[in-house]
Design a protein around this motif. Sequence first.
Motif, PDB file in Angstrom:
ATOM      1  N   GLN A  21      31.675  53.421  40.907  1.00 19.43           N
ATOM      2  CA  GLN A  21      31.261  51.765  41.243  1.00 19.43           C
ATOM      3  C   GLN A  21      32.573  51.316  41.826  1.00 19.43           C
ATOM      4  N   ARG A  22      32.349  50.200  42.547  1.00 20.69           N
ATOM      5  CA  ARG A  22      33.382  49.209  43.025  1.00 20.69           C
ATOM      6  C   ARG A  22      33.878  48.240  42.072  1.00 20.69           C
ATOM      7  N   TYR A  23      35.017  47.958  41.909  1.00 18.78           N
ATOM      8  CA  TYR A  23      35.558  47.090  41.044  1.00 18.78           C
ATOM      9  C   TYR A  23      36.718  46.093  41.748  1.00 18.78           C
ATOM     10  N   VAL A  24      36.931  44.853  40.918  1.00 24.00           N
ATOM     11  CA  VAL A  24      37.946  43.972  41.525  1.00 24.00           C
ATOM     12  C   VAL A  24      39.182  44.110  40.460  1.00 24.00           C
ATOM     13  N   TYR A  25      40.406  44.119  41.212  1.00 23.66           N
ATOM     14  CA  TYR A  25      41.434  44.282  40.340  1.00 23.66           C
ATOM     15  C   TYR A  25      42.462  43.162  41.017  1.00 23.66           C
ATOM     16  N   SER A  29      51.118  39.724  38.895  1.00 24.16           N
ATOM     17  CA  SER A  29      52.308  39.703  39.383  1.00 24.16           C
ATOM     18  C   SER A  29      52.659  39.669  40.976  1.00 24.16           C
ATOM     19  N   LYS A  30      51.526  40.198  41.679  1.00 23.96           N
ATOM     20  CA  LYS A  30      51.753  40.114  43.147  1.00 23.96           C
ATOM     21  C   LYS A  30      50.995  39.204  43.741  1.00 23.96           C
ATOM     22  N   LEU A  31      50.023  38.283  42.902  1.00 24.93           N
ATOM     23  CA  LEU A  31      49.302  37.375  43.252  1.00 24.93           C
ATOM     24  C   LEU A  31      48.394  37.765  44.329  1.00 24.93           C
ATOM     25  N   SER A  32      47.910  38.835  43.930  1.00 27.03           N
ATOM     26  CA  SER A  32      46.797  39.546  44.783  1.00 27.03           C
ATOM     27  C   SER A  32      45.367  39.995  44.187  1.00 27.03           C
ATOM     28  N   LEU A  33      44.501  39.803  44.766  1.00 28.94           N
ATOM     29  CA  LEU A  33      43.194  40.527  44.388  1.00 28.94           C
ATOM     30  C   LEU A  33      42.827  41.529  45.266  1.00 28.94           C
ATOM     31  N   TYR A  34      42.360  42.882  44.732  1.00 32.15           N
ATOM     32  CA  TYR A  34      41.905  43.819  45.624  1.00 32.15           C
ATOM     33  C   TYR A  34      40.432  44.377  45.047  1.00 32.15           C
ATOM     34  N   VAL A  35      39.697  44.740  46.130  1.00 39.24           N
ATOM     35  CA  VAL A  35      38.353  45.224  45.899  1.00 39.24           C
ATOM     36  C   VAL A  35      38.472  46.802  46.212  1.00 39.24           C
ATOM     37  N   LYS A  41      39.209  55.428  45.260  1.00 38.64           N
ATOM     38  CA  LYS A  41      40.266  54.837  44.752  1.00 38.64           C
ATOM     39  C   LYS A  41      40.698  54.117  46.466  1.00 38.64           C
ATOM     40  N   ASP A  42      39.886  54.031  47.054  1.00 39.20           N
ATOM     41  CA  ASP A  42      40.267  53.167  48.611  1.00 39.20           C
ATOM     42  C   ASP A  42      40.096  51.793  48.111  1.00 39.20           C
ATOM     43  N   THR A  43      41.234  51.044  48.787  1.00 38.92           N
ATOM     44  CA  THR A  43      41.124  49.625  48.731  1.00 38.92           C
ATOM     45  C   THR A  43      40.271  49.087  49.911  1.00 38.92           C
ATOM     46  N   ILE A  44      39.329  48.413  49.703  1.00 35.69           N
ATOM     47  CA  ILE A  44      38.270  47.806  50.591  1.00 35.69           C
ATOM     48  C   ILE A  44      38.798  46.801  51.207  1.00 35.69           C
ATOM     49  N   ALA A  45      39.353  45.616  50.591  1.00 37.10           N
ATOM     50  CA  ALA A  45      39.780  44.353  50.931  1.00 37.10           C
ATOM     51  C   ALA A  45      41.067  43.906  49.839  1.00 37.10           C
ATOM     52  N   THR A  46      41.852  43.133  50.392  1.00 39.60           N
ATOM     53  CA  THR A  46      42.992  42.459  49.869  1.00 39.60           C
ATOM     54  C   THR A  46      43.090  40.926  50.165  1.00 39.60           C
ATOM     55  N   PHE A  47      43.416  40.306  48.882  1.00 43.56           N
ATOM     56  CA  PHE A  47      43.388  38.813  49.218  1.00 43.56           C
ATOM     57  C   PHE A  47      44.727  38.079  48.484  1.00 43.56           C
ATOM     58  N   LEU A  48      45.218  37.132  49.162  1.00 46.51           N
ATOM     59  CA  LEU A  48      46.328  36.518  48.164  1.00 46.51           C
ATOM     60  C   LEU A  48      45.560  35.559  47.317  1.00 46.51           C
ATOM     61  N   ILE A 140      34.292  33.766  50.602  1.00 53.85           N
ATOM     62  CA  ILE A 140      33.129  33.814  51.226  1.00 53.85           C
ATOM     63  C   ILE A 140      33.167  35.527  51.690  1.00 53.85           C
ATOM     64  N   SER A 141      34.259  36.108  51.990  1.00 52.31           N
ATOM     65  CA  SER A 141      34.372  37.625  52.374  1.00 52.31           C
ATOM     66  C   SER A 141      34.160  38.403  51.054  1.00 52.31           C
ATOM     67  N   LEU A 142      34.936  37.908  49.912  1.00 53.42           N
ATOM     68  CA  LEU A 142      34.551  38.575  48.701  1.00 53.42           C
ATOM     69  C   LEU A 142      33.006  38.494  47.964  1.00 53.42           C
ATOM     70  N   ARG A 143      32.686  37.293  48.309  1.00 53.16           N
ATOM     71  CA  ARG A 143      31.183  37.446  47.909  1.00 53.16           C
ATOM     72  C   ARG A 143      30.267  38.281  48.438  1.00 53.16           C
ATOM     73  N   LYS A 144      30.684  39.071  49.516  1.00 52.90           N
ATOM     74  CA  LYS A 144      29.826  39.752  50.385  1.00 52.90           C
ATOM     75  C   LYS A 144      29.997  41.377  49.756  1.00 52.90           C
ATOM     76  N   LEU A 145      30.988  41.319  48.880  1.00 49.67           N
ATOM     77  CA  LEU A 145      31.651  42.632  48.486  1.00 49.67           C
ATOM     78  C   LEU A 145      31.365  42.892  46.951  1.00 49.67           C
ATOM     79  N   VAL A 146      31.018  41.843  46.205  1.00 47.26           N
ATOM     80  CA  VAL A 146      30.898  42.061  44.969  1.00 47.26           C
ATOM     81  C   VAL A 146      29.314  41.765  44.491  1.00 47.26           C
ATOM     82  N   ARG A 147      29.005  42.091  43.343  1.00 49.79           N
ATOM     83  CA  ARG A 147      27.713  41.754  42.469  1.00 49.79           C
ATOM     84  C   ARG A 147      27.954  41.377  41.009  1.00 49.79           C
TER      85      ARG A 147
END
Length: 166
Positions: A21-25, A29-35, A41-48, A140-147
Motif C-alpha cells: 500500500q501507498r502511505y504518507v510520511y 524535522s525536515k518540514l516535509s511530506l512524502y508519499v 519504498k519508492d518516493t512518489i512525491a515530496t512536498f514542503l 491538489i496534487s496530494l489529493r490525487k495520490l491519497v485515499r
Amino acid sequence: MGYKLLIVLVLFLISKSVVGQRYVYVDKSKLSLYVIENSNKDTIATFLVGIGKKYGDKKKKGDMKTPEGVFTITEIIDSSSWEHDFKDGYGSCKGAYCPYFIRLKTTPFSGIGIHGTCFPNSIGSRCSEGCIRMRNDDIISLRKLVRVGMYCVISEDREYLCKNDF
C-alpha cells in the motif's frame, strides 16, 4: 493442523492489507511530506509543509503541537468555503484551509489534518495550530495520490529530542 493453517491465513491477509500500500510520511524535522509506495519504498512525491508552532508530540488540545505516530486518513473534504480565526487580530479568514482538508484519525484529538492554506509564505516553517499545512497547488496534487483508509505516519521531532537530552 487446521488451527495452524488458520493462523497462517490470517497473518497472510493482514500482511497483504498493509504491504504494497501507498502511505504518507511526514518528517517534522525536515518540514516535509512524502508519499511512499510501500511495496518498493519508492518516493512518489515530496512536498514542503508547515507544522505545529511548538516542538514535541501533541499532548492536549490547543498546545500548538503536531501529533506523532501512525494515523489513518478518514475523510477528504472540499474545505474551500471554511473559515477560521487564527487569533491574530484580523478576525475570521475565509478560505483558511483552501481547496482540501484531509482529515486524520488522531484520537483523542479531533480536527487534525493535512490542508491548504491562505498563508502560502508560512510553508516550510512551524506555523500551524497542529495540522500539516501545504501550498494549495501541492494539496491538489496530494489529493490525487491519497485515499480514505491510507496510513499517515508522522515522525518525532528530532530537534526537540536533541534539545531535551541535556
